[in-house]
Design a protein around this motif. Structure first.
Motif, PDB file in Angstrom:
ATOM      1  N   ALA A  13       7.735  -1.958   8.433  1.00 20.58           N
ATOM      2  CA  ALA A  13       7.431  -0.891   7.478  1.00 20.58           C
ATOM      3  C   ALA A  13       6.373   0.085   8.001  1.00 20.58           C
ATOM      4  N   SER A  14       6.203   0.178   9.335  1.00 22.46           N
ATOM      5  CA  SER A  14       5.245   1.141   9.882  1.00 22.46           C
ATOM      6  C   SER A  14       5.707   1.627  11.249  1.00 22.46           C
ATOM      7  N   GLY A  15       5.185   2.769  11.673  1.00 19.12           N
ATOM      8  CA  GLY A  15       5.552   3.304  12.984  1.00 19.12           C
ATOM      9  C   GLY A  15       4.577   4.374  13.430  1.00 19.12           C
ATOM     10  N   GLU A  16       4.603   4.673  14.736  1.00 22.42           N
ATOM     11  CA  GLU A  16       3.753   5.707  15.311  1.00 22.42           C
ATOM     12  C   GLU A  16       4.618   6.651  16.141  1.00 22.42           C
ATOM     13  N   VAL A  17       4.349   7.941  16.020  1.00 26.47           N
ATOM     14  CA  VAL A  17       5.028   8.957  16.822  1.00 26.47           C
ATOM     15  C   VAL A  17       3.953   9.732  17.563  1.00 26.47           C
ATOM     16  N   SER A  33       1.054  10.554  14.936  1.00 29.34           N
ATOM     17  CA  SER A  33       1.279  10.378  13.504  1.00 29.34           C
ATOM     18  C   SER A  33       1.578   8.918  13.212  1.00 29.34           C
ATOM     19  N   LEU A  34       0.947   8.400  12.166  1.00 32.64           N
ATOM     20  CA  LEU A  34       1.228   7.046  11.696  1.00 32.64           C
ATOM     21  C   LEU A  34       2.031   7.143  10.409  1.00 32.64           C
ATOM     22  N   TRP A  35       3.092   6.354  10.336  1.00 30.68           N
ATOM     23  CA  TRP A  35       4.012   6.392   9.205  1.00 30.68           C
ATOM     24  C   TRP A  35       4.119   5.016   8.568  1.00 30.68           C
ATOM     25  N   ARG A  36       4.342   5.001   7.253  1.00 34.17           N
ATOM     26  CA  ARG A  36       4.592   3.767   6.508  1.00 34.17           C
ATOM     27  C   ARG A  36       5.842   3.963   5.662  1.00 34.17           C
ATOM     28  N   ARG A  37       6.614   2.888   5.556  1.00 31.63           N
ATOM     29  CA  ARG A  37       7.787   2.928   4.673  1.00 31.63           C
ATOM     30  C   ARG A  37       7.384   2.317   3.334  1.00 31.63           C
ATOM     31  N   THR A  38       7.522   3.104   2.280  1.00 32.75           N
ATOM     32  CA  THR A  38       7.170   2.665   0.938  1.00 32.75           C
ATOM     33  C   THR A  38       8.364   2.921   0.026  1.00 32.75           C
ATOM     34  N   GLY A  39       8.893   1.867  -0.571  1.00 36.82           N
ATOM     35  CA  GLY A  39      10.030   2.039  -1.477  1.00 36.82           C
ATOM     36  C   GLY A  39      11.249   2.623  -0.800  1.00 36.82           C
ATOM     37  N   GLY A  40      11.425   2.319   0.500  1.00 37.83           N
ATOM     38  CA  GLY A  40      12.582   2.811   1.235  1.00 37.83           C
ATOM     39  C   GLY A  40      12.428   4.209   1.799  1.00 37.83           C
ATOM     40  N   ARG A  43       6.724   7.710   4.803  1.00 41.19           N
ATOM     41  CA  ARG A  43       5.681   8.655   4.406  1.00 41.19           C
ATOM     42  C   ARG A  43       4.606   8.730   5.490  1.00 41.19           C
ATOM     43  N   LEU A  44       4.144   9.946   5.730  1.00 41.91           N
ATOM     44  CA  LEU A  44       3.075  10.167   6.700  1.00 41.91           C
ATOM     45  C   LEU A  44       1.779   9.601   6.141  1.00 41.91           C
ATOM     46  N   TYR A  45       1.119   8.743   6.913  1.00 43.33           N
ATOM     47  CA  TYR A  45      -0.125   8.092   6.495  1.00 43.33           C
ATOM     48  C   TYR A  45      -1.335   8.772   7.146  1.00 43.33           C
ATOM     49  N   CYS A  46      -1.243   9.098   8.418  1.00 49.52           N
ATOM     50  CA  CYS A  46      -2.371   9.695   9.138  1.00 49.52           C
ATOM     51  C   CYS A  46      -1.813  10.538  10.296  1.00 49.52           C
ATOM     52  N   GLN A  47      -2.452  11.679  10.557  1.00 47.13           N
ATOM     53  CA  GLN A  47      -2.051  12.526  11.675  1.00 47.13           C
ATOM     54  C   GLN A  47      -3.298  13.037  12.380  1.00 47.13           C
ATOM     55  N   GLN A  48      -3.255  13.085  13.708  1.00 48.88           N
ATOM     56  CA  GLN A  48      -4.396  13.496  14.522  1.00 48.88           C
ATOM     57  C   GLN A  48      -3.900  14.387  15.647  1.00 48.88           C
ATOM     58  N   GLY A  49      -4.695  15.366  16.032  1.00 50.49           N
ATOM     59  CA  GLY A  49      -4.342  16.219  17.152  1.00 50.49           C
ATOM     60  C   GLY A  49      -5.569  16.545  17.992  1.00 50.49           C
ATOM     61  N   THR A  50      -5.389  16.587  19.318  1.00 52.86           N
ATOM     62  CA  THR A  50      -6.474  16.892  20.247  1.00 52.86           C
ATOM     63  C   THR A  50      -5.962  17.886  21.281  1.00 52.86           C
ATOM     64  N   VAL A  51      -6.705  18.969  21.462  1.00 47.89           N
ATOM     65  CA  VAL A  51      -6.312  19.955  22.474  1.00 47.89           C
ATOM     66  C   VAL A  51      -6.334  19.289  23.837  1.00 47.89           C
TER      67      VAL A  51
END
Length: 56
Positions: A13-17, A33-40, A43-51
């Motif tokens: 129920a989780s993944g990283e891209v 980006s960290l993702w979680r599966r909720t109720g099928g 949903r995006l849980y956390c996103q980070q970006g670095t130049v």
């Protein structure tokens, strides 16, 4: 331009891209980006970006 570099599913129920995005004439930005599966639904849980220095 955006290219997906990796997509890892660390648990059922989780993944990283991770990817690099770039605007025309702009510096590349490494993103994660960290993702979680909720109720099928994924949903995006956390996103980070670095130049990024140089080309990626």
């Amino acid at each position: 331009m955006t290219r997906v570099r990796t997509a890892n599913q660390s648990a059922p129920a989780s993944g990283e891209v991770t990817y690099v995005s770039r605007r025309t004439g702009g510096a590349p930005v490494r993103r994660s980006s960290l993702w979680r599966r909720t109720g099928g639904t994924w949903r995006l849980y956390c996103q980070q970006g670095t130049v990024a220095a140089g080309n990626s």
